[in-house]
Design an enzyme around this catalytic site. Structure first.
Site, short mmCIF file in Angstrom:
data_model
loop_
_atom_site.label_atom_id
_atom_site.label_comp_id
_atom_site.label_asym_id
_atom_site.label_seq_id
_atom_site.Cartn_x
_atom_site.Cartn_y
_atom_site.Cartn_z
N ASP A 1 -13.23 6.22 -8.55
CA ASP A 1 -12.42 5.14 -8.00
C ASP A 1 -12.82 4.88 -6.55
O ASP A 1 -12.19 5.35 -5.61
CB ASP A 1 -10.93 5.52 -8.09
CG ASP A 1 -10.04 4.31 -7.93
OD1 ASP A 1 -10.57 3.18 -7.89
OD2 ASP A 1 -8.82 4.49 -7.86
N CYS B 1 10.27 -28.64 -13.22
CA CYS B 1 9.34 -27.99 -12.30
C CYS B 1 10.06 -27.73 -10.98
O CYS B 1 10.61 -28.67 -10.39
CB CYS B 1 8.13 -28.89 -12.08
SG CYS B 1 7.07 -28.33 -10.75
N TYR C 1 -25.12 6.42 -10.46
CA TYR C 1 -24.92 6.43 -11.91
C TYR C 1 -25.60 5.28 -12.65
O TYR C 1 -25.51 5.19 -13.87
CB TYR C 1 -23.44 6.46 -12.26
CG TYR C 1 -22.61 5.36 -11.60
CD1 TYR C 1 -22.81 4.03 -11.93
CD2 TYR C 1 -21.64 5.66 -10.65
CE1 TYR C 1 -22.08 3.02 -11.33
CE2 TYR C 1 -20.90 4.66 -10.04
CZ TYR C 1 -21.13 3.34 -10.39
OH TYR C 1 -20.41 2.36 -9.79
N CYS D 1 4.58 -28.07 -16.19
CA CYS D 1 5.11 -29.20 -15.44
C CYS D 1 4.34 -30.44 -15.87
O CYS D 1 3.12 -30.42 -15.97
CB CYS D 1 4.91 -28.95 -13.94
SG CYS D 1 4.95 -30.43 -12.95
N GLU E 1 -21.34 4.72 -6.67
CA GLU E 1 -20.01 4.51 -6.10
C GLU E 1 -19.89 5.22 -4.76
O GLU E 1 -20.23 6.40 -4.64
CB GLU E 1 -18.98 5.07 -7.09
CG GLU E 1 -17.62 4.46 -6.97
CD GLU E 1 -17.50 3.12 -7.73
OE1 GLU E 1 -18.53 2.60 -8.21
OE2 GLU E 1 -16.38 2.60 -7.79
N CYS F 1 2.39 -33.58 -8.69
CA CYS F 1 3.01 -32.30 -8.40
C CYS F 1 2.24 -31.56 -7.30
O CYS F 1 1.09 -31.19 -7.48
CB CYS F 1 3.06 -31.43 -9.66
SG CYS F 1 3.74 -29.80 -9.34
N SER G 1 -19.20 -5.62 -14.18
CA SER G 1 -18.09 -4.69 -14.31
C SER G 1 -18.09 -4.13 -15.73
O SER G 1 -19.02 -4.40 -16.49
CB SER G 1 -16.78 -5.37 -13.95
OG SER G 1 -16.66 -6.55 -14.67
N GLU H 1 -18.94 10.17 -18.52
CA GLU H 1 -18.89 10.64 -17.13
C GLU H 1 -17.66 10.07 -16.45
O GLU H 1 -17.14 9.04 -16.89
CB GLU H 1 -20.15 10.19 -16.39
CG GLU H 1 -20.16 8.69 -16.11
CD GLU H 1 -21.55 8.09 -15.92
OE1 GLU H 1 -22.30 8.04 -16.91
OE2 GLU H 1 -21.84 7.67 -14.80
N CYS I 1 8.25 -30.17 -8.12
CA CYS I 1 8.28 -31.64 -8.06
C CYS I 1 9.40 -32.24 -8.89
O CYS I 1 9.59 -33.44 -8.88
CB CYS I 1 6.93 -32.23 -8.48
SG CYS I 1 6.60 -32.10 -10.23
N LYS J 1 -15.17 8.00 -14.18
CA LYS J 1 -15.21 6.70 -13.52
C LYS J 1 -14.64 6.90 -12.13
O LYS J 1 -13.44 7.18 -11.97
CB LYS J 1 -14.38 5.68 -14.31
CG LYS J 1 -14.41 4.30 -13.70
CD LYS J 1 -13.76 3.30 -14.64
CE LYS J 1 -13.98 1.88 -14.18
NZ LYS J 1 -13.40 1.57 -12.88
N ASP K 1 -29.79 -29.99 9.11
CA ASP K 1 -28.94 -29.70 7.94
C ASP K 1 -29.72 -29.84 6.64
O ASP K 1 -29.56 -29.05 5.71
CB ASP K 1 -27.73 -30.64 7.90
CG ASP K 1 -26.72 -30.25 8.95
OD1 ASP K 1 -25.87 -31.07 9.31
OD2 ASP K 1 -26.80 -29.09 9.42
N LYS L 1 -9.85 4.13 -19.68
CA LYS L 1 -9.00 4.31 -18.52
C LYS L 1 -7.93 5.38 -18.76
O LYS L 1 -7.41 5.51 -19.87
CB LYS L 1 -8.30 2.99 -18.16
CG LYS L 1 -9.24 1.84 -17.88
CD LYS L 1 -10.10 2.05 -16.65
CE LYS L 1 -9.42 1.63 -15.36
NZ LYS L 1 -9.25 0.21 -15.19
S1 IVH Z 1 -21.51 1.93 -14.81
C1 IVH Z 1 -23.29 -2.30 -15.87
N1 IVH Z 1 -20.49 4.23 -14.20
O1 IVH Z 1 -16.52 0.83 -12.27
C2 IVH Z 1 -22.15 -1.44 -15.45
N2 IVH Z 1 -19.51 2.30 -13.23
O2 IVH Z 1 -15.01 -1.20 -13.68
C3 IVH Z 1 -22.53 -0.43 -14.47
N3 IVH Z 1 -17.68 2.78 -11.69
O3 IVH Z 1 -18.30 -1.90 -11.02
C4 IVH Z 1 -21.40 0.40 -14.06
N4 IVH Z 1 -17.74 4.97 -11.88
O4 IVH Z 1 -17.99 0.16 -9.51
C5 IVH Z 1 -20.41 2.92 -14.03
N5 IVH Z 1 -19.72 6.35 -13.71
C6 IVH Z 1 -19.65 5.04 -13.54
C7 IVH Z 1 -18.70 4.45 -12.68
C8 IVH Z 1 -18.66 3.08 -12.56
C9 IVH Z 1 -17.15 3.95 -11.28
C10 IVH Z 1 -17.21 1.47 -11.25
C11 IVH Z 1 -18.28 0.50 -10.82
C12 IVH Z 1 -18.09 -0.71 -11.70
C13 IVH Z 1 -16.66 -0.54 -12.10
C14 IVH Z 1 -16.36 -1.29 -13.37
#
Ligand code: IVH
Length: 710
Positions: free
Chosen positions: A130, A429, A236, A447, A184, A453, A92, A126, A432, A128, A47, A324
């Site tokens: 999903d 609460c 990307y 609480c 992605e 609690c 993100s 560009e 509790c 985004k 360990d 978004k």
């Molecule tokens: S750039 C440093 N470009 O969105 C940041 N992200 O909400 C690099 N995603 O984790 C990300 N399309 O999974 C970038 N054209 C795009 C994207 C994109 C989808 C996702 C990606 C990221 C998430 C953040």
């Protein structure tokens, strides 16, 4: 074992050699134990070796070996994916929800960089996608591994699965020797429908949407299953690179396309926010006919040297934002309002809804935030929803934005029953029975049961094992609830987690023989717990669940105090809310007096402190390893910026100083090493003079940190 060089003193070369030696030793020990049934070293020695290996890997994530012993449990490869630490974190994106947010994003960037509103500033825009992000590492043109985002620091090794995705190249030409390409993984609408039809025919599980289908398909332990699922990849972004791909984002993406990666055809370069919003509209118009899901448009500063200057906040880049698309809305009935008690005692109202599909996902719960939100006013007492309150039995508008918890936007009063009653927020609460009190300035009632609690205790434990904190595999919310009520194998506080195995050994009925458990899951759980006996300081501080102390503050405090001993001693020394330790804590940029008070008071509360001490006794806490700033003239120095800076903005100055190992403080004290004063500096400059602290101009500062001042 005690002759080890402390990890913080290892050079990279020593660390590499030690990891190689440990891999050999642990491998031999595994074979002796599991294959030969003839162990040579004791369990304790084994360990200790494993912990040391993990400690070295945590300090030098880039040196982690492909055959790392940390990824193996016992003699066999673990049944889940092995973990790989990202050499460059996967972040993100911050969000923009309307045109105003986009303009603000542009203004913020210009302000940071000192670029006039009228000057040209190019961005890329560009779609985004999903799906789920994936990082592909190429060494000398060959795909070495593919790792999911995970918690951004450590992801899952899904290399074999990624190799089955047709448009991920296995080999690339004219690439830097080390190149990580990020993008992605997604599934097209057509493929998603075909897959679900196939699943239905064979009685398999149906996927809620293409994103879930893509995630479920990539994270298959059997790569043959992934191979049978039609996944695609858009590139990307990038992680580690031995040399830059280009000098702009758009050229870097063009270069990826040249190397054989699929890149999104809708990417465009736009000058300023107006052009960005125009391109957003174009993409939005095409959304329904693209054939794959997108949930917004991503904007990135095109010039990579500017991206570099802008850098990052704790989890998001300053140089990019996700604009978004508006969230989908659905209508349903509010059946009940239930109160949940959080780890800091906050009473949170949750809406129980008649299930309804929103954006492809069935929603039956939504957050109602707090008492004010239900009543129809914001934190400043101003009306929201034109003052309409929310009542049980009402028809409500539910929406989801991205992955976040569903919310209730509005209520349809025309459908309200005549005998409906306003909701009365509880004053005790529900768990509790202690009084729940809402203090002045607090948006929620809490609480007052504290340690008695049970709801708070369970939530604290859930937080403790969560991602970002101890992240113990196999010990999630469900298991915490089970152990919390388990008379034979109790977990009432964090330290109990680390005595679980010993207590189980002494018990008559073993965990492995219980309903829902087996030999493997019990062994894996104990192994996962043992793995986390070595923990970085920032994660421990965050895991304690002290109010106001999130992961950013955890890192901030760890960076400032460097070791657990220094941190705990400082909290003790500051307990009277005065003196040097108290002032030092408050001078940390990012720590306010409210946070300082809760922190110091938690350490001063005898029961809480005893529980922390019991926990710490089981841990090997990792000091913060300084980034190599040894050749920086300002490493370790406490610096204060005051007055107007002319060559950089305040935020940029702070970031750069911190990158070089300096600590930036907001106030001058005798501990301050340097005060950088620009024109208009006032009291801080005066105080520096009084205290005899080194004063310098912005140019002198830039010269000191080796930047040209001209
Ligand atoms: S750039 C440093 N470009 O969105 C940041 N992200 O909400 C690099 N995603 O984790 C990300 N399309 O999974 C970038 N054209 C795009 C994207 C994109 C989808 C996702 C990606 C990221 C998430 C953040």
């Amino acid at each position: 074992m005690d002759q080890f060089v402390p990890v913080s003193e290892l050079t990279e070369d020593q660390a590499r050699k030690e990891l190689a030696r440990l891999a050999l030793q642990l491998n031999d020990a595994n074979t002796q134990y599991h294959t030969d049934d003839a162990p040579v070293i004791s369990d304790a020695e084994y360990d200790a070796l494993k912990r040391r290996n993990l400690a070295v890997e945590t300090a030098f994530p880039n040196l982690k070996r492909a055959d790392s012993p940390s990824d193996k449990i016992g003699g066999s490869v673990s049944e889940s994916f092995s973990k790989i630490t990202h050499t460059v974190r996967m972040l993100s994106l911050g969000n923009a929800f309307n045109d105003e947010d986009v303009t603000e994003f542009d203004t913020r960037i210009r302000k940071y960089l000192g670029i006039e509103i009228s000057a040209k500033l190019d961005y890329t825009a560009e779609p985004k996608i999903d799906g789920l992000s994936l990082s592909l590492r190429y060494e000398n043109g060959t795909l070495i591994h593919a790792v999911t985002r995970g918690d951004g620091e450590v992801g899952e090794n899904v290399t074999n699965n990624a190799r089955t995705i047709p448009n991920i190249p296995q080999q690339v030409k004219n690439a830097p020797a080390v190149m990580e390409i990020r993008g992605e993984v997604y599934m097209s609408h057509a493929d998603f429908h075909t897959l679900n039809k196939r699943q239905e025919e064979k009685g398999g599980k149906l996927f809620a949407n293409p994103r879930n289908a893509a995630a479920g398909s990539l994270r298959q332990l059997d790569a043959n299953i992934t191979a049978s699922r039609p996944l695609e990849f858009f590139a990307y972004a990038w992680g580690e690179l031995s040399e830059p791909l280009a000098d702009t984002q758009s050229k870097a993406v063009a270069r990826m396309a040249d190397m054989g990666f699929s890149t999104n055809p809708l990417m465009q370069t736009c000058n300023g926010p107006k052009a960005l919003i125009a391109h957003y509209k174009t993409i939005e118009e095409q959304r329904a006919t693209l054939g794959y899901d997108i949930d917004g448009v991503v904007y990135k500063v095109d010039d990579l040297s500017l991206q570099n200057r802008l850098g990052f906040r704790s989890t998001t880049p300053r140089w990019a934002v996700a604009h978004k698309f508006p969230a989908e809305i659905a209508h349903t009935r509010l059946e009940a309002i239930e109160i949940q008690v959080g780890r800091t005692g906050a009473l949170s109202p949750v809406a129980r809804l008649t299930p309804v599909t929103v954006g492809g996902v069935v929603v039956s719960n939504a957050t109602l935030h707090n008492e004010d939100y239900i009543v129809g006013r914001d934190s400043k007492g101003m009306p929201i929803r034109e003052g309409r309150d929310i009542r049980v039995g009402d028809w409500v508008e539910v929406y989801r934005a991205g992955d976040v918890i569903p919310k209730i936007r509005d209520v349809d009063i025309s459908k309200r029953a005549d005998d409906s009653q306003p909701y009365v927020f509880p004053t005790i609460c529900p768990d509790c029975g202690s009084p729940a009190i809402r203090e002045d300035g607090d948006s929620v009632a809490r609480c007052t049961g504290g340690l008695i609690c049970p709801a708070q205790a369970v939530e604290r434990l859930k937080h403790f094992v969560s991602r970002g904190a101890f992240d113990i595999e196999g010990l999630g919310n469900k298991q915490i609830e089970m152990f919390f009520d388990d008379e034979n194998l109790l977990i009432k506080e964090p330290s109990d987690i680390f005595t679980l195995e010993t207590r189980d050994t002494a018990n008559f009925t073993k965990l492995k023989n219980r309903e829902g458990w087996g030999d493997k899951s019990a062994t894996n759980l104990f192994a996962a717990i043992n793995e986390k006996r070595v923990i970085p300081l920032n994660k421990l501080i965050f895991a304690l669940g002290i109010r106001h102390v999130g992961d950013t503050t955890g890192s901030l405090l760890a960076k400032n105090y460097q070791s657990w001993d220094a941190f705990a001693a400082a909290m003790d020394a500051a307990k009277d809310h005065e003196g040097e330790a108290w002032d030092t804590l408050n001078a940390i940029d990012g720590v306010g007096s409210v946070m300082a008070t809760t922190l110091v008071d938690s350490f001063d509360a005898p029961e809480t402190r005893a529980a922390i001490d019991r926990l710490v006794a089981h841990l090997d806490i990792h000091d913060v390893v300084q980034t190599d700033t040894s050749d920086s003239a300002v490493a370790g120095k406490i610096v204060v910026f005051t007055g107007t800076l002319e060559r950089m903005t305040r935020a940029e100055a702070k970031d750069r100083a911190e990158t070089l190992g300096a600590k930036v403080s907001g106030s001058v004290s005798k501990k301050t090493d340097i005060v950088v004063a620009g024109p208009g500096a006032g009291s801080k400059e005066k105080k520096a003079k009084e205290l005899g602290v080194t004063l310098m101009t912005e140019d002198e500062w830039l010269a000191l940190i080796n930047e040209t001042s001209g």
